[in-house]
Every structure is written in C-alpha cells, then in structure tokens.
Design a protein around this motif. Structure first.
Motif, PDB file in Angstrom:
ATOM      1  N   TRP A 215       9.952  -0.026 -15.081  1.00  0.00           N
ATOM      2  CA  TRP A 215       9.823   0.538 -13.741  1.00  0.00           C
ATOM      3  C   TRP A 215      11.163   1.101 -13.270  1.00  0.00           C
ATOM      4  CZ3 TRP A 215       5.450   1.765 -11.605  1.00  0.00           C
ATOM      5  CH2 TRP A 215       4.295   1.049 -11.939  1.00  0.00           C
ATOM      6  N   THR A 217      12.935   3.361  -9.627  1.00  0.00           N
ATOM      7  CA  THR A 217      12.745   3.786  -8.239  1.00  0.00           C
ATOM      8  C   THR A 217      13.023   5.277  -8.147  1.00  0.00           C
ATOM      9  OG1 THR A 217      13.377   1.636  -7.332  1.00  0.00           O
ATOM     10  CG2 THR A 217      13.508   3.530  -5.861  1.00  0.00           C
ATOM     11  N   SER A 348      13.753  -3.038  -5.114  1.00  0.00           N
ATOM     12  CA  SER A 348      13.045  -3.773  -6.169  1.00  0.00           C
ATOM     13  C   SER A 348      12.082  -2.837  -6.898  1.00  0.00           C
ATOM     14  CB  SER A 348      12.262  -4.943  -5.572  1.00  0.00           C
ATOM     15  OG  SER A 348      11.150  -4.463  -4.828  1.00  0.00           O
ATOM     16  N   THR A 349      11.436  -3.377  -7.912  1.00  0.00           N
ATOM     17  CA  THR A 349      10.476  -2.577  -8.668  1.00  0.00           C
ATOM     18  C   THR A 349       9.281  -2.169  -7.815  1.00  0.00           C
ATOM     19  OG1 THR A 349       9.483  -4.636  -9.444  1.00  0.00           O
ATOM     20  CG2 THR A 349      11.092  -3.569 -10.889  1.00  0.00           C
ATOM     21  N   SER A 350       9.088  -2.834  -6.685  1.00  0.00           N
ATOM     22  CA  SER A 350       7.948  -2.511  -5.815  1.00  0.00           C
ATOM     23  C   SER A 350       8.363  -1.762  -4.548  1.00  0.00           C
ATOM     24  CB  SER A 350       7.206  -3.795  -5.429  1.00  0.00           C
ATOM     25  OG  SER A 350       8.061  -4.677  -4.725  1.00  0.00           O
ATOM     26  N   SER A 351       9.652  -1.419  -4.398  1.00  0.00           N
ATOM     27  CA  SER A 351      10.103  -0.725  -3.188  1.00  0.00           C
ATOM     28  C   SER A 351       9.356   0.590  -3.021  1.00  0.00           C
ATOM     29  CB  SER A 351      11.611  -0.450  -3.260  1.00  0.00           C
ATOM     30  OG  SER A 351      12.342  -1.648  -3.195  1.00  0.00           O
ATOM     31  N   SER A 352       8.870   0.826  -1.792  1.00  0.00           N
ATOM     32  CA  SER A 352       8.065   2.015  -1.546  1.00  0.00           C
ATOM     33  C   SER A 352       8.170   2.401  -0.073  1.00  0.00           C
ATOM     34  CB  SER A 352       6.602   1.756  -1.918  1.00  0.00           C
ATOM     35  OG  SER A 352       5.825   2.908  -1.726  1.00  0.00           O
ATOM     36  N   PRO A 368       7.765   3.512  -6.563  1.00  0.00           N
ATOM     37  CA  PRO A 368       7.930   3.020  -7.933  1.00  0.00           C
ATOM     38  C   PRO A 368       7.494   4.094  -8.936  1.00  0.00           C
ATOM     39  CG  PRO A 368       6.773   1.411  -6.561  1.00  0.00           C
ATOM     40  CD  PRO A 368       6.813   2.687  -5.792  1.00  0.00           C
TER      41      PRO A 368
END
Length: 374
Positions: A215, A217, A348-352, A368
């Motif tokens: 992943w 960003t 993080s890998t889930s930052s959106s 991501p």
C-alpha cells in the motif's frame, strides 16, 4: 513563497507513547541544529555583490543590449552570458561560492541566473529604460529591496508593490539545484545509516511478499495558503521529507520532490505517490513539507536531520518523527526565511480524504493506493 509560522508545539513524543495522538508543530524555542546553520545570508551576500557588479557593467551600451536581449524570453544563465566578458571571472567565482554555500558539489555546474522581475517590465525596456539590478533577499518579508543602478547608486524599493522602473534579478536556479541537493541529502543521510524505506531481499516482510504488492498514499490534490510575498521572489521548489521506522526499527527517510507546487493559493492535482509502505515497521509515517527558494544548504540540513533522528529509539510503539525533523532545521530559518511549509503526522495505509497540515498552512487530499509487483 512566504510561509505562516506554526501553531504551538505540544509534547508529541510523550503524547504519542500514551495516546498516539498527533499535535501541531512549531519551531522549538531556542533549539540548536547539530550542523551549521543554513547559508541564506551567504548566498545573498554573493548574489548581492554580483548584482552590484552587473549593474555597473550596464553602463556599457553593448552589455546592456546583450543582457536585455538574453532575458527577453526568460531567465539567462549568468555563467554562460558573461563567459567572455570582464565579469566572467567574478561570475564563475560567485557560482562556485553559491555551490559551496548550498552544500552542493563543485562539479554541479552553473546555478546563477539573471531574469526580469516581472514580464510587464518588458515594455519599459523596449522604450530604452535602463534597468536596476537586485538580488533576491534572504528574508521572505524584507522591509525593502535594495537594487543598484549603473552609476553605483543604491535604490530602495517597496517589497510589495513592483516598481515602475524595470528590474533585473540575480538569483539561484532552484529547479536545477533541487534535484542535486536532494541527492546530496539522500547520500548524507545514508552515510549516517538513515536510508529510504525500501525492502530488500533480506528485510522484505513475508506479508508483503505474499500479497504481491504494498500500500502507498497517493496525493490526489494539494493546496498551500495564499500569502503576500515580495514581488522579487520567484517560484519556490517544494519537497517533502517522509519519515518512519524501517523493519529493523531504525529511522527511515524518503525525500520526495514535488515540482508542480509552484504557487500558494493554487490547487494542484498531481496523483503523486507520497508514502510507500513497503518497508515501514508500523505502517505509519510522517511528512514534513519544505521549500527551497535559493538558500537551502542541503548537506547541513541532512546532517542535522540525521543527528536528530539517530537519538530516537524504537520502544515497540510508533513515535512521530516530525518533531525531530523540525528541531533539526537550523534556527536561522525560522527568523528570516521559513523554509518549513507544513507537516502531517501519522499517515497510515488507510489514510483517506482531506488532511489539514499541523501548521494550518495547507491541506492534502489523499487516498490509499495499491502498488502491485511486476
């Protein structure tokens, strides 16, 4: 590009160890860099002296016509322009001094250039008006801009309102200097054991290998605040220092150039991968956005960052690295030329979605992005 000073700094390291919460950043009070301070005054001293010499040379009509012609369509390389003139030796010496002040190799080529301060001044040149010559001040908010005329006189100009008389500007070609400087930073950090977060055959995680990718960003949009700045300043070059922990627990730094980010008050849509989570231990990373408008000493900055990061110990919980990176920025940069732009904690890998910078000077829209193995 003028930057806003940052909000008050909380004790992020202690806070992160207990709650994982990020806080806003500000230049640490009384902090000292481990390496020499930035050479903004050094660069300006060189370019200001050269501007005065060029102004004097413009008393020669031949020199004036050649210089006006060379800058008619854009900036002109000063070393090339003055190669076979009386100013040739001074220009080459000045260029060598600027390379040294910016921590760049002596083989880095020509960085000095001369340009018209504003395209609207071309009409005055066409009418035969003799231009003033000025260097870009190191201060982003100068009380006045000092220019020189061919008779050797000093002329103080309003830093906000462009003058009616045309002005030639001596400055550093940062678009050319930045790629060299970032490589100097990477090499300097690597020599101290701080490498990029890239997996190797021996350190790549089993999960990443099994997944067939990792992943990242992606920045889909970014905007920095619109601030009033001196007319003499050109576009700054933006880059980001991305920090996290490698799989072995040691700090890692990726340096990412953002060449499209020319102006404040403009939204850009780069679709650029900013953070690569291929080899971060905690799948978390911090981003410190910086600018170079001609005066950055890349080697000194990298040495300072390395000295700060090497004091951080991995205790088994993620500790934001933003504060250490900001603390490493030489104190003089906060007082007259804030090369810090903004910072973002714990991506993080889930930052959106939209992420506002800790300093309130900009935002990024991120999402991501899955990077597949070839």
């Amino acid at each position: 590009m003028t930057r806003i000073l940052m909000a008050a700094l909380a004790s992020v390291t202690a806070l992160a160890l207990t709650t994982g919460t990020a806080a806003a950043a500000t230049p640490p009070s009384g902090s000292k860099a481990a390496a020499p301070a930035a050479s903004s005054d050094e660069v300006f001293a060189v370019t200001d002296r050269l501007a005065r010499q060029i102004a004097g040379a413009l008393a020669d009509r031949h020199v004036l016509d050649r210089t006006v012609s060379a800058t008619a369509s854009g900036p002109a390389d000063l070393v090339t322009l003055e190669r076979d003139t009386a100013l040739g030796g001074s220009t080459r010496a000045a260029n060598a001094a600027v390379l040294a002040a910016k921590g760049l190799p002596a083989t880095g080529g020509s960085l000095l250039r001369v340009r018209l301060a504003d395209p609207t001044m071309r009409a005055a040149l066409a009418r035969g008006e003799v231009p003033l010559v000025a260097a870009v001040p190191s201060d982003d908010e100068p009380a006045a801009v000092t220019a020189y005329d061919p008779s050797g006189g000093r002329v103080r100009l309003d830093p906000v309102k462009p003058p009616a008389r045309p002005v030639l500007v001596v400055d550093v070609d940062v678009a050319k200097a930045l790629p060299m400087g970032l490589q100097v930073m990477r090499d300097t950090l690597a020599s101290q054991g701080i490498t990029e977060a890239r997996p190797s055959a021996t350190t790549q995680s089993f999960a990443t290998a099994q997944a067939g990718g990792y992943w990242a960003t992606k920045v889909t949009a970014v905007r920095l605040n619109d601030d009033k700045e001196p007319w003499i300043k050109g576009a700054a070059e933006i880059y980001s220092v991305v920090g996290g922990f490698r799989l072995d627990g040691k700090p890692a730094v990726d340096i990412v150039q953002m060449p499209y980010l020319d102006n404040d008050g403009t939204t850009y849509y780069p679709n650029q991968l900013l953070v690569h989570f291929s080899a971060y231990k905690y799948n978390l990373a911090d981003v410190v956005m910086m600018e170079d408008d001609g005066d950055t000493n890349y080697q000194a900055l990298a040495q300072s960052i390395a000295g700060a990061l090497l004091t951080i110990v991995d205790y088994g919980a993620y500790v934001p690295l933003v504060n250490a990176i900001i603390s490493a920025i030489p104190t003089s940069w906060w007082t007259d030329d804030p090369d810090y732009v903004d910072s973002w904690y714990t991506l993080s890998t889930s930052s959106s979605g939209r992420l506002n910078g800790a300093a309130g000077n900009g935002w990024m829209d991120v999402t991501p992005y899955w990077v597949s193995e070839l």
